[in-house]
Design a protein around this motif. Structure first.
Motif, PDB file in Angstrom:
ATOM      1  N   ILE A 179      -9.885  13.976 -11.285  1.00 37.87           N
ATOM      2  CA  ILE A 179     -10.424  13.444 -10.032  1.00 37.87           C
ATOM      3  C   ILE A 179     -10.203  11.935  -9.938  1.00 37.87           C
ATOM      4  N   VAL A 180     -10.498  11.214 -11.018  1.00 35.42           N
ATOM      5  CA  VAL A 180     -10.354   9.759 -11.001  1.00 35.42           C
ATOM      6  C   VAL A 180      -8.892   9.372 -10.780  1.00 35.42           C
ATOM      7  N   HIS A 181      -7.966  10.051 -11.458  1.00 32.59           N
ATOM      8  CA  HIS A 181      -6.559   9.747 -11.229  1.00 32.59           C
ATOM      9  C   HIS A 181      -6.169  10.031  -9.784  1.00 32.59           C
ATOM     10  N   GLY A 182      -6.615  11.130  -9.241  1.00 29.67           N
ATOM     11  CA  GLY A 182      -6.278  11.483  -7.859  1.00 29.67           C
ATOM     12  C   GLY A 182      -6.730  10.433  -6.864  1.00 29.67           C
ATOM     13  N   TRP A 183      -7.969   9.985  -7.007  1.00 28.34           N
ATOM     14  CA  TRP A 183      -8.473   8.960  -6.088  1.00 28.34           C
ATOM     15  C   TRP A 183      -7.813   7.615  -6.321  1.00 28.34           C
ATOM     16  N   PHE A 184      -7.551   7.276  -7.572  1.00 31.70           N
ATOM     17  CA  PHE A 184      -6.923   5.988  -7.810  1.00 31.70           C
ATOM     18  C   PHE A 184      -5.464   5.998  -7.396  1.00 31.70           C
ATOM     19  N   TYR A 185      -4.847   7.173  -7.377  1.00 33.33           N
ATOM     20  CA  TYR A 185      -3.479   7.264  -6.867  1.00 33.33           C
ATOM     21  C   TYR A 185      -3.444   6.890  -5.382  1.00 33.33           C
ATOM     22  N   VAL A 186      -4.493   7.220  -4.655  1.00 31.80           N
ATOM     23  CA  VAL A 186      -4.587   6.819  -3.244  1.00 31.80           C
ATOM     24  C   VAL A 186      -4.632   5.292  -3.145  1.00 31.80           C
ATOM     25  N   VAL A 187      -5.382   4.643  -4.022  1.00 30.62           N
ATOM     26  CA  VAL A 187      -5.434   3.173  -4.043  1.00 30.62           C
ATOM     27  C   VAL A 187      -4.043   2.621  -4.379  1.00 30.62           C
ATOM     28  N   TYR A 188      -3.373   3.240  -5.335  1.00 33.80           N
ATOM     29  CA  TYR A 188      -2.021   2.832  -5.711  1.00 33.80           C
ATOM     30  C   TYR A 188      -1.063   2.961  -4.520  1.00 33.80           C
ATOM     31  N   LEU A 189      -1.160   4.063  -3.791  1.00 35.25           N
ATOM     32  CA  LEU A 189      -0.310   4.236  -2.608  1.00 35.25           C
ATOM     33  C   LEU A 189      -0.589   3.165  -1.565  1.00 35.25           C
ATOM     34  N   PHE A 190      -1.865   2.804  -1.404  1.00 37.55           N
ATOM     35  CA  PHE A 190      -2.204   1.736  -0.464  1.00 37.55           C
ATOM     36  C   PHE A 190      -1.568   0.417  -0.903  1.00 37.55           C
ATOM     37  N   SER A 191      -1.649   0.098  -2.201  1.00 42.07           N
ATOM     38  CA  SER A 191      -1.054  -1.151  -2.692  1.00 42.07           C
ATOM     39  C   SER A 191       0.464  -1.124  -2.520  1.00 42.07           C
ATOM     40  N   ASP A 192       1.060   0.035  -2.763  1.00 39.24           N
ATOM     41  CA  ASP A 192       2.496   0.228  -2.566  1.00 39.24           C
ATOM     42  C   ASP A 192       2.859  -0.001  -1.096  1.00 39.24           C
ATOM     43  N   PHE A 193       2.110   0.613  -0.201  1.00 39.55           N
ATOM     44  CA  PHE A 193       2.385   0.486   1.234  1.00 39.55           C
ATOM     45  C   PHE A 193       2.240  -0.961   1.700  1.00 39.55           C
ATOM     46  N   ARG A 194       1.204  -1.630   1.218  1.00 37.59           N
ATOM     47  CA  ARG A 194       0.964  -3.012   1.634  1.00 37.59           C
ATOM     48  C   ARG A 194       2.121  -3.915   1.200  1.00 37.59           C
ATOM     49  N   LEU A 195       2.537  -3.801  -0.046  1.00 32.04           N
ATOM     50  CA  LEU A 195       3.642  -4.611  -0.540  1.00 32.04           C
ATOM     51  C   LEU A 195       4.940  -4.250   0.175  1.00 32.04           C
ATOM     52  N   TRP A 196       5.185  -2.970   0.337  1.00 33.09           N
ATOM     53  CA  TRP A 196       6.403  -2.492   0.999  1.00 33.09           C
ATOM     54  C   TRP A 196       6.492  -3.019   2.426  1.00 33.09           C
ATOM     55  N   SER A 197       5.395  -2.964   3.154  1.00 29.66           N
ATOM     56  CA  SER A 197       5.433  -3.392   4.554  1.00 29.66           C
ATOM     57  C   SER A 197       5.571  -4.913   4.673  1.00 29.66           C
ATOM     58  N   LEU A 198       4.923  -5.668   3.789  1.00 31.81           N
ATOM     59  CA  LEU A 198       5.055  -7.127   3.841  1.00 31.81           C
ATOM     60  C   LEU A 198       6.460  -7.587   3.445  1.00 31.81           C
ATOM     61  N   MET A 199       7.056  -6.897   2.480  1.00 31.75           N
ATOM     62  CA  MET A 199       8.405  -7.263   2.036  1.00 31.75           C
ATOM     63  C   MET A 199       9.487  -6.705   2.971  1.00 31.75           C
ATOM     64  N   ARG A 200       9.126  -5.784   3.837  1.00 29.08           N
ATOM     65  CA  ARG A 200      10.049  -5.180   4.817  1.00 29.08           C
ATOM     66  C   ARG A 200      11.216  -4.472   4.133  1.00 29.08           C
ATOM     67  N   TRP A 201      10.888  -3.710   3.097  1.00 30.15           N
ATOM     68  CA  TRP A 201      11.890  -2.946   2.375  1.00 30.15           C
ATOM     69  C   TRP A 201      12.194  -1.651   3.113  1.00 30.15           C
ATOM     70  N   PRO A 202      13.318  -0.979   2.781  1.00 31.00           N
ATOM     71  CA  PRO A 202      13.601   0.334   3.381  1.00 31.00           C
ATOM     72  C   PRO A 202      12.611   1.392   2.871  1.00 31.00           C
ATOM     73  N   PHE A 203      12.479   2.477   3.631  1.00 32.42           N
ATOM     74  CA  PHE A 203      11.502   3.520   3.308  1.00 32.42           C
ATOM     75  C   PHE A 203      11.766   4.162   1.954  1.00 32.42           C
ATOM     76  N   THR A 204      13.023   4.260   1.567  1.00 31.92           N
ATOM     77  CA  THR A 204      13.339   4.872   0.266  1.00 31.92           C
ATOM     78  C   THR A 204      12.707   4.074  -0.877  1.00 31.92           C
ATOM     79  N   ARG A 205      12.582   2.772  -0.706  1.00 31.62           N
ATOM     80  CA  ARG A 205      11.938   1.924  -1.721  1.00 31.62           C
ATOM     81  C   ARG A 205      10.464   2.298  -1.860  1.00 31.62           C
ATOM     82  N   PHE A 206       9.817   2.568  -0.730  1.00 35.92           N
ATOM     83  CA  PHE A 206       8.420   3.001  -0.754  1.00 35.92           C
ATOM     84  C   PHE A 206       8.275   4.300  -1.552  1.00 35.92           C
ATOM     85  N   ILE A 207       9.169   5.235  -1.328  1.00 36.36           N
ATOM     86  CA  ILE A 207       9.109   6.536  -2.018  1.00 36.36           C
ATOM     87  C   ILE A 207       9.299   6.351  -3.525  1.00 36.36           C
ATOM     88  N   VAL A 208      10.258   5.522  -3.917  1.00 35.74           N
ATOM     89  CA  VAL A 208      10.508   5.299  -5.349  1.00 35.74           C
ATOM     90  C   VAL A 208       9.275   4.701  -6.012  1.00 35.74           C
TER      91      VAL A 208
END
Length: 153
Positions: free
Chosen positions: A76-105
């Motif tokens: 459960i803890v990993h599952g919820w923290f993975y959501v936080v990780y995805l949020f951090s990934d999305f925030r960095l990805w959107s600010l850096m304006r990388w392609p979507f494939t970078r977000f997936i990786v």
């Protein structure tokens, strides 16, 4: 031509990369704990029990947990923290304006063991080097306006 981050976003990018680094390390650690728990459960037939009759922390056969099932807690803890990780990934990805494939990786770092540790260092170095080079290019080469004062004997 790919989009470049806005210079006004550089301070937010610094915060986003720090948040990403912390989230990446925590998620990677929890993923390794989850992998160990899965091996215990599906290969060894054991679950981790916390505070049960077998002791404070004990390995018990599957489906015999009578106290706190720490195996489920790790999941459960990993599952919820993975959501936080995805949020951090999305925030960095959107600010850096990388392609979507970078977000997936980067997102795969939370589900492939050890990948988050590798990506954390690589992405952080890349972003920090990018910011340093862009700020060095933007800084004007200005000579000091006050003349040097010479000491007289």
């Amino acid at each position: 031509m790919p989009l470049a981050p806005k210079p006004a976003d550089f301070p937010r990018i610094r915060g986003a990369v720090k948040f990403y680094q912390v989230a990446s390390i925590i998620t990677g650690t929890l993923l390794l704990a989850l992998c160990a728990e899965m091996l215990l459960k599906y290969v060894g037939g054991l679950e981790i029990e916390l505070g049960g009759p077998a002791g404070f922390l004990a390995l018990v056969p599957v489906d015999t947990v009578t106290a706190v099932n720490l195996s489920t807690g790790i999941l459960i803890v990993h599952g919820w923290f993975y959501v936080v990780y995805l949020f951090s990934d999305f925030r960095l990805w959107s600010l850096m304006r990388w392609p979507f494939t970078r977000f997936i990786v980067i997102a795969l770092g939370g589900v492939i063991p050890f990948l988050s540790f590798f990506l954390e260092g690589r992405i952080a170095r890349e972003v920090k080097a990018y910011l340093a080079s862009r700020e060095a290019d933007a800084a004007p080469d200005v000579a000091p306006t006050t003349p040097a004062v010479e000491a007289t004997p």
